[in-house]
Write a protein that holds these residues in place. Structure first.
Motif, PDB file in Angstrom:
ATOM      1  N   ILE A 181       0.812  -1.211   0.000  1.00  0.00           N
ATOM      2  CA  ILE A 181       0.000   0.000   0.000  1.00  0.00           C
ATOM      3  C   ILE A 181       0.853   1.272   0.000  1.00  0.00           C
ATOM      4  O   ILE A 181       0.328   2.355  -0.148  1.00  0.00           O
ATOM      5  N   TRP A 225       5.202  -2.841  -7.119  1.00  0.00           N
ATOM      6  CA  TRP A 225       4.460  -1.596  -7.141  1.00  0.00           C
ATOM      7  C   TRP A 225       3.302  -1.605  -6.151  1.00  0.00           C
ATOM      8  O   TRP A 225       2.878  -2.650  -5.670  1.00  0.00           O
ATOM      9  N   ILE A 226       2.807  -0.420  -5.857  1.00  0.00           N
ATOM     10  CA  ILE A 226       1.665  -0.305  -4.960  1.00  0.00           C
ATOM     11  C   ILE A 226       0.460  -0.992  -5.579  1.00  0.00           C
ATOM     12  O   ILE A 226       0.157  -0.800  -6.742  1.00  0.00           O
ATOM     13  N   GLY A 227      -0.215  -1.773  -4.785  1.00  0.00           N
ATOM     14  CA  GLY A 227      -1.350  -2.538  -5.279  1.00  0.00           C
ATOM     15  C   GLY A 227      -0.978  -3.963  -5.618  1.00  0.00           C
ATOM     16  O   GLY A 227      -1.845  -4.814  -5.761  1.00  0.00           O
ATOM     17  N   ARG A 228       0.311  -4.216  -5.745  1.00  0.00           N
ATOM     18  CA  ARG A 228       0.733  -5.569  -6.083  1.00  0.00           C
ATOM     19  C   ARG A 228       0.423  -6.522  -4.943  1.00  0.00           C
ATOM     20  O   ARG A 228       0.553  -6.181  -3.773  1.00  0.00           O
ATOM     21  N   PHE A 254      -0.496   7.156  -3.263  1.00  0.00           N
ATOM     22  CA  PHE A 254       0.286   6.747  -4.434  1.00  0.00           C
ATOM     23  C   PHE A 254       1.609   7.483  -4.457  1.00  0.00           C
ATOM     24  O   PHE A 254       2.072   7.928  -5.478  1.00  0.00           O
TER      25      PHE A 254
END
Lengths: 318, 318
Positions: free
Chosen positions: B120, B134-137, B316
């Motif tokens: 996150i 990456w973020i969300g991974r 983000f």
DNA sequence: AGACGCTGTTGCAGACTGCGCAACAGGCAT
DNA sequence: ATGCCTGTTGCGCAGTCTGCAACAGCGTCT
């Protein structure tokens, strides 16, 4: 079937699910079933079932304590993948970073989507006063530097469609007169960059410039933004030049030939599409020309400004 | 109604829409209607209508040229809002940044969601060789430093449920034996940090440590990760200490009292919930105890590890 | 304390919706 | 020019989803 304004060939339940998700964005971030039902004018049970299904998919989460719902992390996962598609990000990132260091302010890459600008990458200033404009954030086209840079190069039909709707006011400085805005867009095209001074958010100013691809179509904009107290009119003009050069650099790396003698102004008819318009685009245009203005928005978004699709790369930046 | 394994009170069309979106993540990023129909075993027309509805909502976009679909930017917008809810991010970010500078490697904040770890927030190394994670991974729990840090502190029931399913193998070094993994998790609890050496991705190593909140529940993990050639076993032990301290710092800022004499081991029965379990959580637990293992995943995700919900903040992030 | 209001979830039966079919239209390769 | 592929669109039936009402847990007010 077309009784309630829902486009033919649309699935009601899915439309409602989409509406539920969007409401979390527009209203409070945490909502109960009854509250959602009231706002959407749906039955409690319907909303409960919608949410239950969305939760199974990870699109919403339910707080076990309050029994209320909020957006889920599956959205972040899919968003990451959605952003991967924009190879534009990889191309632009070095310039974005360089520009951020050079100016000491936050730099952002945005594209047009559904008659709004959406940030798809960003490099923060060393010490951001306030972190606005996160990736994924949507900005109006008519009163932000990012938006106006994009708006200024829209096909004239699309621009007319956009200006046919009333322009929302956000601050005292928001331009809501379509003719005034047209005048300003001309200036932006001539100057090569747009200035936004507290037209959307108080105490926030920015400059932006359009990025073009190898077919001379505008595919994105980059902006430099910061608190107004740091950005005097003089400084903004300075930054405008910097952002214009940076945008030109990215355009060049996208294969744009700066000798744009063929890019006369706006509203070039053929739009440079190679062979056959493709029926989907043609349909989108037809819809855009309908009376319904919302349809115009949906239609135009399929127009011209779509970024190239490509291989994987970093995302949700730096 | 329950004929095809679909949980009662679920809406078929929405389930299918969710399946469509998820398929874009699992398969190629750009898919045609027929291809989707084949994979989902649905009718072409059904998929076409689903996509048409999702496109109206901005969840997918159609390439006018190829007529194929891909994920849309509305997902990024909603993802941004979903991440806003984790005030944990704001609390952790300074430590994440500090740790990244101190170690020279990428640092990441992850939470548990649906029996997976999800990134996150992240601060990149100065010169990342390759930008993974990456973020969300989403990362598996049993073979990543982030995952194991979280897994090690799961309530014993949830852990049993997780280990009941076969553990997927990704590299030669992936531990797929549940008993071996249990042994390792004990070590992680004793040591205070987890090590992941190419158990998920070749040439990638990491260390991670759990973050606890004021109720002593594990709410997240932070990790330091980088290419294996830079991360010798010695270096990993060093970094392990650093990440453990950083995690402790974040925990403290979340109100965690380090004198965790009451945190005996795992599987504390009451789980520290104040008054009444709440029926939703109770139901989640019941489902988790059912034979169906997927339900176990969905159930446990509502357990213990939910991060606090709060006000807006940056997202983000850079 | 007790009851009421509120919350969200769950069978049931009817009705509307969405599915599957088939036909259509455009693009590409043979 | 023909074939096969793509994706989209009327139509009628079948099945799914909705709305109702009842239920159960919480918080609050009297």
């Amino acid at each position: 079937m077309d009784i309630h304004g829902q486009r033919s060939g649309s699935i009601q339940s899915v439309e409602r699910a989409v509406a539920v998700l969007k409401l979390f964005g527009e209203a409070e971030p945490e909502l109960g079933v009854s509250e959602l039902a009231r706002r959407l004018k749906l039955h409690k049970s319907t909303v409960s079932r919608l949410l239950s299904t969305l939760e199974a998919g990870g699109f919403v989460q339910q707080d076990p304590r309050s029994a209320r719902y909020r957006l889920g992390l599956q959205l972040a996962t899919l968003a990451g993948l959605a952003l991967t598609q924009y190879e534009l990000r990889d191309v632009a990132r070095p310039s974005l970073q360089e520009l951020a260091i050079e100016t000491g302010e936050t730099t952002t890459l945005s594209v047009i989507d559904g008659m709004e600008a959406v940030n798809i990458d960003q490099v923060l200033a060393p010490h951001p006063v306030k972190h606005l404009g996160w990736i994924g954030r949507r900005l109006p086209l008519h009163c932000t530097a990012a938006g106006k840079s994009l708006l200024a190069h829209l096909p004239s039909g699309a621009l007319d469609g956009y200006l046919a709707r009333p322009l929302a006011r956000y601050t005292a400085r928001t331009v809501t007169n379509p003719e005034l805005l047209r005048r300003e867009l001309e200036g932006i095209r001539a100057r090569g960059f747009a200035i936004g001074q507290e037209e959307y958010e108080a105490d926030l100013s920015a400059v932006g410039s359009a990025v073009r691809d190898h077919r001379d179509g505008v595919v994105a904009s980059i902006t430099v933004s910061g608190p107004s107290f740091r950005l005097s009119p003089d400084r903004l003009r300075q930054l405008g030049e910097a952002v214009r050069l940076a945008a030109a650099g990215i355009s060049a790396r996208l294969g744009h030939r700066p000798a744009g003698a063929l890019a006369l102004a706006d509203g070039r008819p053929g739009d440079g599409l190679p062979r056959g318009v493709g029926r989907a685009l043609a349909q989108a245009r037809d819809r855009a020309l309908e009376s319904d203005a919302a349809a115009a928005g949906a239609g135009q978004k399929s127009d011209g400004c779509r970024p190239p699709v490509g291989v994987a790369g970093p995302m949700f930046g730096s």
